[in-house]
Scaffold this motif. Structure first.
Motif, mmCIF file in Angstrom:
data_model
loop_
_atom_site.group_PDB
_atom_site.id
_atom_site.type_symbol
_atom_site.label_atom_id
_atom_site.label_comp_id
_atom_site.label_asym_id
_atom_site.label_seq_id
_atom_site.Cartn_x
_atom_site.Cartn_y
_atom_site.Cartn_z
ATOM 1 N N THR A 27 -4.942 -31.617 45.153
ATOM 2 C CA THR A 27 -3.702 -32.321 45.376
ATOM 3 C C THR A 27 -3.176 -32.630 43.672
ATOM 4 O O THR A 27 -3.776 -32.773 43.041
ATOM 5 C CB THR A 27 -4.010 -33.610 46.012
ATOM 6 O OG1 THR A 27 -2.600 -34.159 46.115
ATOM 7 C CG2 THR A 27 -4.953 -34.565 45.248
ATOM 8 N N ARG A 28 -1.956 -32.800 43.733
ATOM 9 C CA ARG A 28 -1.249 -33.258 42.487
ATOM 10 C C ARG A 28 -0.766 -34.718 42.543
ATOM 11 O O ARG A 28 -1.011 -35.418 41.603
ATOM 12 C CB ARG A 28 -0.109 -32.199 42.013
ATOM 13 C CG ARG A 28 -0.497 -31.415 40.773
ATOM 14 C CD ARG A 28 0.855 -30.825 40.419
ATOM 15 N NE ARG A 28 0.371 -29.566 39.636
ATOM 16 C CZ ARG A 28 1.173 -28.487 39.436
ATOM 17 N NH1 ARG A 28 2.177 -28.659 39.899
ATOM 18 N NH2 ARG A 28 0.606 -27.464 38.747
ATOM 19 N N HIS A 29 -0.175 -34.924 43.757
ATOM 20 C CA HIS A 29 0.469 -36.251 43.704
ATOM 21 C C HIS A 29 -0.170 -37.117 44.807
ATOM 22 O O HIS A 29 0.353 -37.964 45.503
ATOM 23 C CB HIS A 29 1.823 -35.934 44.067
ATOM 24 C CG HIS A 29 2.535 -35.546 42.630
ATOM 25 N ND1 HIS A 29 2.850 -36.405 41.601
ATOM 26 C CD2 HIS A 29 3.236 -34.135 42.434
ATOM 27 C CE1 HIS A 29 3.586 -35.538 40.805
ATOM 28 N NE2 HIS A 29 3.667 -34.341 41.201
ATOM 29 N N GLY A 30 -1.361 -36.544 45.713
ATOM 30 C CA GLY A 30 -2.014 -37.427 46.511
ATOM 31 C C GLY A 30 -1.495 -37.145 47.976
ATOM 32 O O GLY A 30 -2.325 -37.631 49.189
ATOM 33 N N SER A 31 -0.533 -36.504 48.391
ATOM 34 C CA SER A 31 -0.220 -36.436 49.765
ATOM 35 C C SER A 31 -0.996 -35.378 50.581
ATOM 36 O O SER A 31 -1.230 -35.693 51.646
ATOM 37 C CB SER A 31 1.225 -35.851 49.880
ATOM 38 O OG SER A 31 1.436 -34.586 49.578
ATOM 39 N N THR A 32 -1.738 -34.329 49.653
ATOM 40 C CA THR A 32 -2.721 -33.549 50.646
ATOM 41 C C THR A 32 -3.900 -34.549 50.646
ATOM 42 O O THR A 32 -4.655 -33.910 51.784
ATOM 43 C CB THR A 32 -2.825 -32.307 49.676
ATOM 44 O OG1 THR A 32 -1.610 -31.691 49.126
ATOM 45 C CG2 THR A 32 -3.661 -31.290 50.289
ATOM 46 N N ALA A 72 -2.407 -28.295 47.894
ATOM 47 C CA ALA A 72 -1.031 -28.574 47.994
ATOM 48 C C ALA A 72 -0.405 -27.069 47.588
ATOM 49 O O ALA A 72 -1.083 -26.587 46.757
ATOM 50 C CB ALA A 72 -0.541 -29.820 46.961
ATOM 51 N N ALA A 73 0.880 -26.816 48.029
ATOM 52 C CA ALA A 73 1.371 -25.514 47.349
ATOM 53 C C ALA A 73 2.334 -25.858 46.358
ATOM 54 O O ALA A 73 3.282 -26.806 46.609
ATOM 55 C CB ALA A 73 1.888 -24.701 48.605
ATOM 56 N N TYR A 74 2.421 -25.126 45.247
ATOM 57 C CA TYR A 74 3.327 -25.310 43.896
ATOM 58 C C TYR A 74 3.607 -23.748 43.810
ATOM 59 O O TYR A 74 2.849 -22.945 43.239
ATOM 60 C CB TYR A 74 2.808 -25.989 43.020
ATOM 61 C CG TYR A 74 2.754 -27.641 43.164
ATOM 62 C CD1 TYR A 74 3.721 -28.213 43.031
ATOM 63 C CD2 TYR A 74 1.732 -28.005 43.870
ATOM 64 C CE1 TYR A 74 3.733 -29.679 43.345
ATOM 65 C CE2 TYR A 74 1.652 -29.381 44.180
ATOM 66 C CZ TYR A 74 2.481 -30.407 43.840
ATOM 67 O OH TYR A 74 2.519 -31.633 44.196
ATOM 68 N N ALA A 75 4.994 -23.642 43.844
ATOM 69 C CA ALA A 75 5.536 -22.384 43.225
ATOM 70 C C ALA A 75 4.777 -21.212 44.190
ATOM 71 O O ALA A 75 4.323 -20.172 43.649
ATOM 72 C CB ALA A 75 5.442 -22.131 41.932
ATOM 73 N N PHE A 76 4.772 -21.335 45.489
ATOM 74 C CA PHE A 76 4.222 -20.508 46.471
ATOM 75 C C PHE A 76 2.736 -20.070 46.368
ATOM 76 O O PHE A 76 2.224 -19.414 47.038
ATOM 77 C CB PHE A 76 4.967 -18.979 46.533
ATOM 78 C CG PHE A 76 6.456 -19.162 46.596
ATOM 79 C CD1 PHE A 76 6.869 -19.340 47.734
ATOM 80 C CD2 PHE A 76 7.402 -19.079 45.638
ATOM 81 C CE1 PHE A 76 8.095 -19.529 48.067
ATOM 82 C CE2 PHE A 76 8.521 -19.439 45.863
ATOM 83 C CZ PHE A 76 9.016 -19.620 46.949
ATOM 84 N N PRO A 105 6.263 -27.768 52.516
ATOM 85 C CA PRO A 105 7.493 -27.661 52.797
ATOM 86 C C PRO A 105 8.095 -29.127 52.794
ATOM 87 O O PRO A 105 7.368 -30.034 53.407
ATOM 88 C CB PRO A 105 7.784 -27.023 53.754
ATOM 89 C CG PRO A 105 6.346 -26.327 54.183
ATOM 90 C CD PRO A 105 5.340 -26.884 53.406
ATOM 91 N N GLY A 144 5.055 -31.527 53.788
ATOM 92 C CA GLY A 144 4.390 -32.237 52.640
ATOM 93 C C GLY A 144 5.325 -33.583 52.453
ATOM 94 O O GLY A 144 5.996 -33.898 53.444
ATOM 95 N N ALA A 145 5.244 -34.180 51.334
ATOM 96 C CA ALA A 145 5.771 -35.379 50.906
ATOM 97 C C ALA A 145 6.110 -35.375 49.326
ATOM 98 O O ALA A 145 5.478 -34.574 48.467
ATOM 99 C CB ALA A 145 4.745 -36.515 51.280
HETATM 100 C C1 LIG Z 1 7.773 -28.408 41.080
HETATM 101 C C2 LIG Z 1 7.456 -28.279 42.700
HETATM 102 C C3 LIG Z 1 7.292 -26.939 43.080
HETATM 103 C C4 LIG Z 1 6.930 -26.985 44.592
HETATM 104 N N1 LIG Z 1 6.546 -25.651 45.007
HETATM 105 C C5 LIG Z 1 6.499 -25.725 46.256
HETATM 106 C C6 LIG Z 1 6.200 -24.246 47.132
HETATM 107 O O1 LIG Z 1 6.418 -23.137 46.492
HETATM 108 N N2 LIG Z 1 6.120 -24.489 48.423
HETATM 109 C C7 LIG Z 1 6.011 -25.502 49.107
HETATM 110 O O2 LIG Z 1 5.682 -25.449 50.267
HETATM 111 N N3 LIG Z 1 6.049 -26.669 48.698
HETATM 112 C C8 LIG Z 1 6.323 -26.495 47.149
HETATM 113 N N4 LIG Z 1 6.521 -28.108 46.747
HETATM 114 C C9 LIG Z 1 6.445 -29.272 47.504
HETATM 115 C C10 LIG Z 1 4.820 -29.902 47.419
HETATM 116 O O3 LIG Z 1 4.023 -29.069 47.773
HETATM 117 C C11 LIG Z 1 4.718 -31.004 48.204
HETATM 118 O O4 LIG Z 1 5.428 -32.125 47.633
HETATM 119 C C12 LIG Z 1 3.519 -31.454 48.611
HETATM 120 O O5 LIG Z 1 3.332 -32.420 49.370
HETATM 121 C C13 LIG Z 1 2.641 -31.875 47.275
HETATM 122 O O6 LIG Z 1 1.354 -32.231 47.413
HETATM 123 P P1 LIG Z 1 0.455 -33.267 46.723
HETATM 124 O O7 LIG Z 1 1.053 -34.607 46.902
HETATM 125 O O8 LIG Z 1 -0.942 -33.186 47.504
HETATM 126 O O9 LIG Z 1 0.351 -32.908 45.179
HETATM 127 C C14 LIG Z 1 6.639 -28.355 45.134
HETATM 128 C C15 LIG Z 1 7.023 -29.599 44.618
HETATM 129 C C16 LIG Z 1 7.498 -29.613 43.405
HETATM 130 C C17 LIG Z 1 7.428 -30.859 42.809
#
Ligand SMILES: Cc1cc2nc3c(=O)[nH]c(=O)nc-3n(C[C@H](O)[C@H](O)[C@H](O)COP(=O)(O)O)c2cc1C
Length: 198
Positions: A27-32, A72-76, A105, A144-145
């Motif tokens: 996780t980065r921000h805790g929601s996962t 968590a997914a970031y940038a796919f 999402p 997500g959140a």
């Molecule tokens: C910079 C950024 C990029 C993101 N890219 C994606 C993505 O590619 N696909 C997706 O489904 N969600 C994406 N998200 C949404 C995060 O995955 C979502 O907020 C998730 O719940 C974060 O989980 P975490 O709180 O565990 O880190 C993105 C969010 C941020 C801030």
């Protein structure tokens, strides 16, 4: 309370083949982490025994009969610590049933602008990658959140936060996690494991 002065405890009878399941997450921000905790609670409630931990705290998989790995997914993509975990423990993971979940999402829409189901379009590249190398029994994407007030974490977000208008502010803010879907998925896994030969 039963007879006067007697407490009746609700006794949960574990299935004969109750399993010890690891729910590991990145996780980065805790929601996962919240999703992983909820999965763990649902597995416990089904009579199995779940240990929920961030991937970096897991050293050894030998105590576990099955693994649920989420990120968590970031940038796919999944977070690197989740993919590193899968690579690091590839041999042990290959000997156990494993389920994958991804969280990402944001928003209420279930279909994107191209007409594709949002959850399908948000499948991280890692689902396909791990399908061939691990004993993956199932995978799922959960909503997500996002809290725009949360400080940036990681290089990508810090870079974004310095851009004019911070592109992160365009993301739908709020908690879009569907707990009923998370719990239903965990209960299905519990059921599958209960039916398993030991
Ligand atoms: C910079 C950024 C990029 C993101 N890219 C994606 C993505 O590619 N696909 C997706 O489904 N969600 C994406 N998200 C949404 C995060 O995955 C979502 O907020 C998730 O719940 C974060 O989980 P975490 O709180 O565990 O880190 C993105 C969010 C941020 C801030």
């Amino acid at each position: 309370m039963g007879e006067k002065g007697t407490f009746i405890a609700t006794v949960r009878t574990p299935p004969e083949n109750a399993m010890h399941i690891l729910v590991a997450y990145a996780t980065r921000h805790g929601s996962t982490a919240g999703i992983a905790e909820r999965i763990g609670a649902a597995l416990d409630a089904s009579g199995h025994s779940a240990t929920v931990k961030p991937v970096h705290e897991v050293e050894d998989l030998s105590h576990y009969d099955a693994v649920i790995l989420g990120s968590a997914a970031y940038a796919f993509h999944w977070l690197r610590e989740a993919t590193s975990f899968a690579k690091r423990h590839k041999a042990e993971l290959s000997q156990r049933p494993i389920w994958l979940f991804s969280s990402g999402p944001l928003g209420e829409e279930t279909v994107d602008e191209k007409g594709r189901p949002v959850l399908e379009a948000a499948e991280p590249k890692e689902f396909e990658k791990f399908a061939d190398v691990l004993n993956v029994r199932g995978d799922v994407v959960f909503f997500g959140a996002w809290d725009p007030a949360s400080p940036p974490v990681g290089v990508l977000e810090r870079a974004m936060s310095h851009l004019p208008g911070d592109p992160r502010s365009a993301l739908p803010s709020g908690d879009f996690r569907h707990w009923d879907q998370v719990e239903a998925w965990a209960r299905e896994i519990a059921k599958e494991l209960t039916a398993e030969e030991v």
